[in-house]
Design an enzyme around this catalytic site. Structure first.
Site, PDB file in Angstrom:
ATOM      1  N   HIS A  85      32.282  40.349  37.403  1.00  0.00           N
ATOM      2  CA  HIS A  85      32.752  41.735  37.288  1.00  0.00           C
ATOM      3  C   HIS A  85      34.244  41.855  37.586  1.00  0.00           C
ATOM      4  O   HIS A  85      34.876  42.833  37.195  1.00  0.00           O
ATOM      5  CB  HIS A  85      31.915  42.689  38.166  1.00  0.00           C
ATOM      6  CG  HIS A  85      32.153  42.609  39.643  1.00  0.00           C
ATOM      7  ND1 HIS A  85      31.339  41.894  40.500  1.00  0.00           N
ATOM      8  CD2 HIS A  85      33.097  43.181  40.435  1.00  0.00           C
ATOM      9  CE1 HIS A  85      31.760  42.035  41.739  1.00  0.00           C
ATOM     10  NE2 HIS A  85      32.834  42.814  41.732  1.00  0.00           N
ATOM     11  N   ASN A 213      22.137  47.070  40.903  1.00  0.00           N
ATOM     12  CA  ASN A 213      23.385  47.152  41.654  1.00  0.00           C
ATOM     13  C   ASN A 213      23.126  47.657  43.067  1.00  0.00           C
ATOM     14  O   ASN A 213      22.469  48.678  43.252  1.00  0.00           O
ATOM     15  CB  ASN A 213      24.353  48.092  40.921  1.00  0.00           C
ATOM     16  CG  ASN A 213      25.751  48.038  41.467  1.00  0.00           C
ATOM     17  OD1 ASN A 213      26.142  47.069  42.100  1.00  0.00           O
ATOM     18  ND2 ASN A 213      26.526  49.080  41.220  1.00  0.00           N
ATOM     19  N   ASP A 222      26.893  36.357  39.115  1.00  0.00           N
ATOM     20  CA  ASP A 222      28.161  37.093  39.078  1.00  0.00           C
ATOM     21  C   ASP A 222      29.349  36.161  39.333  1.00  0.00           C
ATOM     22  O   ASP A 222      29.959  36.185  40.394  1.00  0.00           O
ATOM     23  CB  ASP A 222      28.126  38.220  40.119  1.00  0.00           C
ATOM     24  CG  ASP A 222      29.173  39.288  39.850  1.00  0.00           C
ATOM     25  OD1 ASP A 222      30.030  39.072  38.974  1.00  0.00           O
ATOM     26  OD2 ASP A 222      29.123  40.336  40.503  1.00  0.00           O
ATOM     27  N   ASN A 328      29.141  51.989  39.438  1.00  0.00           N
ATOM     28  CA  ASN A 328      29.145  51.260  40.697  1.00  0.00           C
ATOM     29  C   ASN A 328      29.380  52.209  41.870  1.00  0.00           C
ATOM     30  O   ASN A 328      28.644  52.205  42.863  1.00  0.00           O
ATOM     31  CB  ASN A 328      30.223  50.181  40.655  1.00  0.00           C
ATOM     32  CG  ASN A 328      30.211  49.303  41.890  1.00  0.00           C
ATOM     33  OD1 ASN A 328      29.168  48.878  42.357  1.00  0.00           O
ATOM     34  ND2 ASN A 328      31.386  49.032  42.423  1.00  0.00           N
ATOM     35  N   ASN A 659      36.473  42.254  48.581  1.00  0.00           N
ATOM     36  CA  ASN A 659      35.875  40.960  48.876  1.00  0.00           C
ATOM     37  C   ASN A 659      35.190  40.379  47.651  1.00  0.00           C
ATOM     38  O   ASN A 659      34.836  39.199  47.638  1.00  0.00           O
ATOM     39  CB  ASN A 659      34.849  41.071  50.004  1.00  0.00           C
ATOM     40  CG  ASN A 659      35.451  40.924  51.379  1.00  0.00           C
ATOM     41  OD1 ASN A 659      35.260  41.772  52.243  1.00  0.00           O
ATOM     42  ND2 ASN A 659      36.183  39.846  51.595  1.00  0.00           N
ATOM     43  N   SER A 660      34.970  41.186  46.623  1.00  0.00           N
ATOM     44  CA  SER A 660      34.351  40.676  45.402  1.00  0.00           C
ATOM     45  C   SER A 660      35.102  39.440  44.920  1.00  0.00           C
ATOM     46  O   SER A 660      36.326  39.451  44.801  1.00  0.00           O
ATOM     47  CB  SER A 660      34.389  41.740  44.304  1.00  0.00           C
ATOM     48  OG  SER A 660      33.507  42.796  44.587  1.00  0.00           O
ATOM     49  N   ASP A 677      28.316  41.512  46.468  1.00  0.00           N
ATOM     50  CA  ASP A 677      27.734  42.833  46.661  1.00  0.00           C
ATOM     51  C   ASP A 677      27.185  42.944  48.070  1.00  0.00           C
ATOM     52  O   ASP A 677      27.170  41.971  48.831  1.00  0.00           O
ATOM     53  CB  ASP A 677      26.602  43.051  45.635  1.00  0.00           C
ATOM     54  CG  ASP A 677      26.401  44.513  45.263  1.00  0.00           C
ATOM     55  OD1 ASP A 677      26.997  45.386  45.925  1.00  0.00           O
ATOM     56  OD2 ASP A 677      25.651  44.786  44.304  1.00  0.00           O
TER      57      ASP A 677
END
Length: 725
Positions: A85, A213, A222, A328, A659-660, A677
């Site tokens: 993402h 999600n 991901d 999201n 942090n993704s 996530d």
């Protein structure tokens, strides 16, 4: 949601939770690791915590920022791994109806097959963090107040940044910590030739879609890979076929075994923003008005896009990234509201403030030092909430493409009349490459039909506000009065989109060099709109600067009191997240989301197949992965304890947006997954960490390697990495 400048002010932290900091709570700055070295070692860290304080040492020098997401190097050839993402915009940028990489995925079998990432994509390598508090606020006379104080901070920040950015190869920013109590200058190498290497199809990279999600159990792959390129001298350069892969000082080894239950894990990354230090008044307003209203606006925005752009159409492809972001955070806000209403956070905040005030009042010295801090902060916060209803809906109107483009271009024309050092941040010479890339990206995320539909929807809602709360210059331009006429508005927007040329890239780029007079003489309707709003926008900005200047003096005083109060109780203090490099640590662990339910920490390939629904955009799977799972073709990645391949896992890590894409490391500093996530119950962790419910969700390395080898044919990328077992 408040005006941008006020948001910046309010994001400067202000209140700590009443409960003691738990072992896994906190997003720690590198220089703080000595303070918690004992806890880190006890939890399972095998590296030297003091070594991790050094940004030029492993593993810190393998961690990078993408400017909104985190990533890391996985080879000495500049191979970068992040979340799917996080690379979504670049995958979308290279997609079309005929060749939809979002749907089919992409693997570059060789360097020459790699694709340019979306314009403006960057890889930022942090090189230094320097405490510059004395240079930011230490030189400002105590008599300076309000807007003048804000301007003084801004001036000092720009001077430090200018001295730091010796060339366009570096990006420097000043970050505030603890509400402006401390300031750090962060210097990053800015690599601007970024290429897409590998992305699994969305049926893997986005498996579960909006339904899954923030939920557990999760089965999402991901991840995606970029590569950073530089010129032959090893320096950052614009895209060129002659550029070569960047050679980082360090990269992470990949542990093919992944993790087991209770294993130590840590995430190094760039968390965006937390709000653990807001005062009760801010908390109450955010959860009772801002989040519910913003959630509704986002859901309406989604509905308008989907009604206007059919699935699979060129217009829908352009807005897929926008839709993903809207969905999201709509779900995020829903969980925030639900958790807030179930819990007692507000009551604990109120008690915290009451206890703090009592502690201050119990000492004459503390009264003299901190006595007015809380009262003054409450008064300023109340001022900032006065026009929030107008500001929020105008912000959503401003999310449309041409509104924002026209305003930014006209602001640039005005700022260019000033010496560079006096220009607004974002409009200086250092910002022009980024500004230009932003103008180039517009058409990949713009469709006139969608743009008009969104504007029609939100302007109609805005028109329902009382006249005293609306913006008079905005009303005048769009003909909004006591008898709002929807047909008249629709006709005006039709004409504006028909007559504007700002939907053309070359035209937008040409306007970057035009004068204020050129703008005032233009017949382009969107240029006319920007000109008509400019003076009032600057008036509102001046008011915001005045408020921010006051907050920038009161907020640090309040945080100083709070830190002293916590230290008096023996509690450690960490700063709210602010997009700077942080470390968070914990263990692989399940949780009990409600009475009678216990969630185990791993999901498997069989669970993924069980969710499969043919033709469902969220739960579809290509035949090759279905067959491999059904045949139990696990290769070398079978986990004996699961009798399958682990797909996702849970940990107690304290994370948030930004942090993704952060690498998950084991105690040796080996790559064991990607965090992407949190569970639904932990979304409120941005405000209130709960050790029983706070869980981060990670993609496991065994699943990544299995998919790359067995499903997507990305063996060349696996071979490039250093795999350990």
């Amino acid at each position: 949601m408040l005006h941008r400048r006020l948001l910046k002010a309010l994001s400067l932290a202000s209140v700590v939770l009443a409960s003691s900091v738990q072992a896994d709570e906190g997003m720690w700055q590198p220089h703080q690791l000595q303070e918690i070295s004992g806890k880190l070692k006890k939890a399972g860290l095998e590296l030297d915590p003091t070594q991790m304080e050094n940004l030029n040492q492993f593993p810190m020098n393998a961690i990078i920022s993408l400017g909104g997401c985190t990533a890391s190097f996985l080879s000495d050839q500049g191979l970068v791994v992040t979340n799917h993402h996080c690379a979504y915009g670049s995958i979308q940028y290279n997609s079309s109806e005929e060749e939809n990489l979002l749907k089919q995925g992409f693997v570059a079998k060789s360097l020459d097959q790699e694709l340019q990432a979306a314009p403006g994509s960057r890889v930022y390598v942090t090189e230094s963090l320097t405490n510059v508090t004395d240079k930011i606020t230490g030189t400002i006379p105590s008599s300076t107040k309000g807007e003048a104080y804000f301007k003084a901070i801004e001036k000092n920040e720009k001077a430090l940044v200018a001295a730091c950015e010796t060339s366009q190869d570096y990006r420097c920013e000043v970050y505030s910590f603890h509400g402006g109590l401390e300031y750090f200058l962060i210097k990053q190498l800015s690599i601007r030739d970024v290429r897409l290497v590998y992305a699994p199809p969305s049926s893997i990279g986005k498996f579960g879609g909006d339904t899954d999600n923030w939920m557990w159990p999760r089965h999402t792959g991901d991840w995606a890979f970029y590569r950073a390129y530089v010129n032959k001298d090893g320096k950052p350069a614009d895209y060129s076929k002659d550029n070569v892969p960047f050679k980082p000082k360090a990269f992470l080894k990949v542990n093919a075994n992944g993790v087991e239950n209770e294993d130590y894990v840590m995430v190094l990354g760039y968390p965006g923003r937390t709000n653990r230090y807001r005062i009760a008044q801010e908390v109450e307003n955010q959860f009772n008005w801002v989040y519910p209203t913003a959630k509704r606006y986002r859901e309406e925005y989604i509905d308008v896009i989907k009604e206007t752009a059919p699935a699979g159409s060129e217009a829908r492809i352009k807005y897929e990234s926008t839709l993903a972001g809207l969905a999201n955070y709509a779900k995020n806000y829903g969980s925030m509201i639900e958790s807030f209403n179930k819990g007692d956070m507000l009551a604990r905040k109120q008690k915290e403030l009451k206890d703090l005030q009592a502690w201050i009042n119990s000492s004459k010295a503390r009264q003299e030092k901190y006595g007015k801090a809380l009262t003054e902060l409450n008064e300023l916060v109340a001022q900032g909430q006065v026009n929030q209803e107008r500001d929020l809906i105008l912000a959503y109107i401003g999310r449309t493409n041409l509104i924002g483009v026209s305003k930014r271009l006209y602001r640039l024309a005005n700022e260019r009349q000033k010496p560079d050092a006096e220009r607004k941040q974002g409009y200086q010479d250092r910002d022009m490459n980024r500004f230009k890339q932003g103008m180039k990206r517009v058409n990949r995320r713009y469709d006139a039909g969608v743009d008009k539909a969104v504007l029609n929807h939100f302007i109609a809602q805005y028109a329902q506000l009382p006249a005293t709360e609306r913006n008079a210059t905005f009303d005048k331009f769009f003909g909004i009065d006591k008898t709002f006429d929807a047909k008249k508005l629709a006709a005006k927007l039709d004409q504006m989109h028909k007559d504007t040329e700002l939907d053309q890239e070359a035209v937008r780029l040409a306007w970057m060099d035009k004068s204020v007079e050129d703008f005032k003489n233009s017949n382009d309707p969107y240029i006319q709109f920007a000109v008509s709003q400019y003076e009032n926008d600057r008036k509102l900005e001046k008011q915001d600067d005045e408020l921010f200047g006051k907050l920038a003096q009161v907020r640090p005083a309040f945080m100083s009191a709070m830190i002293a109060y916590k230290k008096s109780k023996g509690e450690p203090v960490y700063a709210d997240a602010n997009s700077s490099l942080r470390i968070t640590y914990g263990n692989v662990k399940g949780y009990s989301p409600q009475d009678g339910l216990t969630a185990t920490p791993f999901t498997t390939l069989e669970g993924m197949l069980a969710k499969y629904v043919a033709g469902d955009d969220e739960f579809d799977l290509f035949e090759n992965i279905r067959t491999a799972i059904a045949n139990k073709d696990y290769g070398n990645y079978r986990r004996e304890s699961l009798n399958s391949v682990p797909v996702n896992y849970l940990s107690t890590l304290d994370i948030t947006g930004g942090n993704s894409g952060s690498p998950t490391l084991n105690g040796k500093g080996e790559f064991v997954g990607l965090v992407f996530d949190g569970v639904y119950e932990s979304i409120i962790g941005d405000w209130d960490y709960n050790p029983k419910l706070n869980r981060a969700i990670h993609t496991s390395v065994p699943f990544m390697l299995w998919t790359m080898e067995k499903i997507d044919g990305a063996q060349n990328i696996v071979d490039e990495m250093t795999i350990v077992k």
